[in-house]
Motif scaffolding. Sequence first.
Motif, PDB file in Angstrom:
ATOM      1  N   GLY A   1       0.797  -1.222   0.000  1.00 20.35           N
ATOM      2  CA  GLY A   1       0.000   0.000   0.000  1.00 20.35           C
ATOM      3  C   GLY A   1       0.831   1.274   0.000  1.00 20.35           C
ATOM      4  N   ASP A   2       0.161   2.340  -0.408  1.00 18.88           N
ATOM      5  CA  ASP A   2       0.829   3.636  -0.541  1.00 18.88           C
ATOM      6  C   ASP A   2       1.381   4.145   0.784  1.00 18.88           C
ATOM      7  OD1 ASP A   2       0.133   3.515  -3.184  1.00 18.88           O
ATOM      8  OD2 ASP A   2      -1.249   5.219  -3.128  1.00 18.88           O
ATOM      9  N   ALA A   3       0.656   3.934   1.873  1.00 20.56           N
ATOM     10  CA  ALA A   3       1.132   4.429   3.173  1.00 20.56           C
ATOM     11  C   ALA A   3       2.461   3.773   3.529  1.00 20.56           C
ATOM     12  CB  ALA A   3       0.099   4.171   4.261  1.00 20.56           C
ATOM     13  N   PHE A   4       2.559   2.452   3.365  1.00 24.86           N
ATOM     14  CA  PHE A   4       3.827   1.782   3.653  1.00 24.86           C
ATOM     15  C   PHE A   4       4.899   2.260   2.676  1.00 24.86           C
ATOM     16  CE2 PHE A   4       7.152  -1.347   3.456  1.00 24.86           C
ATOM     17  CZ  PHE A   4       7.416  -1.572   4.800  1.00 24.86           C
ATOM     18  N   GLY A   5       4.545   2.416   1.413  1.00 32.81           N
ATOM     19  CA  GLY A   5       5.516   2.911   0.430  1.00 32.81           C
ATOM     20  C   GLY A   5       6.075   4.263   0.816  1.00 32.81           C
ATOM     21  N   ASN A   6       5.205   5.142   1.299  1.00 36.46           N
ATOM     22  CA  ASN A   6       5.635   6.472   1.726  1.00 36.46           C
ATOM     23  C   ASN A   6       6.588   6.381   2.914  1.00 36.46           C
ATOM     24  OD1 ASN A   6       5.246   8.927   3.586  1.00 36.46           O
ATOM     25  ND2 ASN A   6       4.497   9.659   1.606  1.00 36.46           N
ATOM     26  N   VAL A   7       6.235   5.588   3.907  1.00 36.68           N
ATOM     27  CA  VAL A   7       7.072   5.435   5.101  1.00 36.68           C
ATOM     28  C   VAL A   7       8.394   4.770   4.727  1.00 36.68           C
ATOM     29  CG1 VAL A   7       7.258   4.271   7.342  1.00 36.68           C
ATOM     30  CG2 VAL A   7       5.137   5.439   6.706  1.00 36.68           C
ATOM     31  N   PHE A   8       8.337   3.725   3.899  1.00 34.61           N
ATOM     32  CA  PHE A   8       9.554   3.037   3.486  1.00 34.61           C
ATOM     33  C   PHE A   8      10.491   3.991   2.751  1.00 34.61           C
ATOM     34  CE2 PHE A   8      12.170   0.736   0.480  1.00 34.61           C
ATOM     35  CZ  PHE A   8      12.692  -0.291   1.250  1.00 34.61           C
ATOM     36  N   ALA A   9       9.983   4.779   1.825  1.00 32.25           N
ATOM     37  CA  ALA A   9      10.819   5.725   1.062  1.00 32.25           C
ATOM     38  C   ALA A   9      11.459   6.746   1.998  1.00 32.25           C
ATOM     39  CB  ALA A   9       9.987   6.423  -0.011  1.00 32.25           C
ATOM     40  N   TRP A  10      10.695   7.251   2.955  1.00 24.95           N
ATOM     41  CA  TRP A  10      11.224   8.207   3.923  1.00 24.95           C
ATOM     42  C   TRP A  10      12.345   7.569   4.732  1.00 24.95           C
ATOM     43  CZ3 TRP A  10      10.970   8.032   9.342  1.00 24.95           C
ATOM     44  CH2 TRP A  10      11.350   9.204  10.002  1.00 24.95           C
ATOM     45  N   MET A  11      12.120   6.334   5.197  1.00 26.84           N
ATOM     46  CA  MET A  11      13.145   5.640   5.986  1.00 26.84           C
ATOM     47  C   MET A  11      14.376   5.342   5.137  1.00 26.84           C
ATOM     48  SD  MET A  11      10.820   3.060   8.292  1.00 26.84           S
ATOM     49  CE  MET A  11      12.168   2.534   9.357  1.00 26.84           C
ATOM     50  N   TRP A  12      14.170   4.920   3.892  1.00 27.38           N
ATOM     51  CA  TRP A  12      15.269   4.569   2.994  1.00 27.38           C
ATOM     52  C   TRP A  12      16.218   5.759   2.822  1.00 27.38           C
ATOM     53  CZ3 TRP A  12      16.624  -0.045   0.847  1.00 27.38           C
ATOM     54  CH2 TRP A  12      17.553  -0.023  -0.196  1.00 27.38           C
ATOM     55  N   GLU A  13      15.661   6.933   2.705  1.00 26.79           N
ATOM     56  CA  GLU A  13      16.474   8.139   2.527  1.00 26.79           C
ATOM     57  C   GLU A  13      17.258   8.488   3.789  1.00 26.79           C
ATOM     58  OE1 GLU A  13      17.017   9.719  -0.332  1.00 26.79           O
ATOM     59  OE2 GLU A  13      15.731   8.206  -1.273  1.00 26.79           O
ATOM     60  N   ARG A  14      16.775   8.100   4.941  1.00 25.69           N
ATOM     61  CA  ARG A  14      17.418   8.467   6.201  1.00 25.69           C
ATOM     62  C   ARG A  14      18.310   7.370   6.766  1.00 25.69           C
ATOM     63  NH1 ARG A  14      13.565  11.238   4.867  1.00 25.69           N
ATOM     64  NH2 ARG A  14      13.108  13.332   5.557  1.00 25.69           N
ATOM     65  N   ASP A  15      17.882   6.117   6.636  1.00 26.54           N
ATOM     66  CA  ASP A  15      18.615   4.996   7.234  1.00 26.54           C
ATOM     67  C   ASP A  15      18.166   3.702   6.552  1.00 26.54           C
ATOM     68  OD1 ASP A  15      19.796   3.051   8.821  1.00 26.54           O
ATOM     69  OD2 ASP A  15      18.894   3.746  10.687  1.00 26.54           O
ATOM     70  N   LYS A  16      18.926   3.283   5.556  1.00 30.83           N
ATOM     71  CA  LYS A  16      18.548   2.094   4.772  1.00 30.83           C
ATOM     72  C   LYS A  16      18.370   0.850   5.637  1.00 30.83           C
ATOM     73  CE  LYS A  16      20.372   3.465   0.281  1.00 30.83           C
ATOM     74  NZ  LYS A  16      20.637   4.861   0.589  1.00 30.83           N
ATOM     75  N   ASP A  17      19.211   0.698   6.655  1.00 37.73           N
ATOM     76  CA  ASP A  17      19.092  -0.481   7.516  1.00 37.73           C
ATOM     77  C   ASP A  17      17.742  -0.517   8.231  1.00 37.73           C
ATOM     78  OD1 ASP A  17      21.627  -1.382   6.791  1.00 37.73           O
ATOM     79  OD2 ASP A  17      22.602  -0.490   8.548  1.00 37.73           O
ATOM     80  N   SER A  18      17.271   0.642   8.666  1.00 42.06           N
ATOM     81  CA  SER A  18      15.957   0.700   9.320  1.00 42.06           C
ATOM     82  C   SER A  18      14.837   0.407   8.329  1.00 42.06           C
ATOM     83  CB  SER A  18      15.734   2.079   9.956  1.00 42.06           C
ATOM     84  OG  SER A  18      16.607   2.252  11.034  1.00 42.06           O
ATOM     85  N   ALA A  19      14.988   0.882   7.101  1.00 42.15           N
ATOM     86  CA  ALA A  19      13.989   0.599   6.065  1.00 42.15           C
ATOM     87  C   ALA A  19      13.939  -0.895   5.775  1.00 42.15           C
ATOM     88  CB  ALA A  19      14.298   1.389   4.795  1.00 42.15           C
TER      89      ALA A  19
END
Length: 123
Positions: A39-57
């Motif tokens: 879903g879009d909500a998870f995609g949004n959160v994942f993209a935000w996390m990926w940009e800040r900390d790939k390991d957390s994503a």
Amino acid sequence: MDSLEVPCRTFDYLLKGFIRNEAGDVAIYRVEGQSANPGDAFGNVFAWMWERDKDSAVAAFAGLLAEARKQSDEGDEVRLEELIRGLRLALHRSRLGQEDEFHAVERVLRDQVPEHFGGRTDL
């Protein structure tokens, strides 16, 4: 864009609840053998996390897979490849959803997610 400071422990609680909720939808609405769109909500959160900390994503994605598998019918668990394909759909509003960007995401997920499951390759 507004930002909000959240204590780490509170963020962890929020993220875990969010992942559990999204995993329920993944388990219910997936197209077996094809894709499991988080879903879009998870995609949004994942993209935000990926940009800040790939390991957390990656950890969030692994958590989503674990919870979706737990909520699936026994013998019909969500598969890693289904969820990776679905993630691309969920990232359609992010640059990560573009083919060249997503290839890097796929490589990292395929390489690192099994480590969150004790190195299992049968995901």
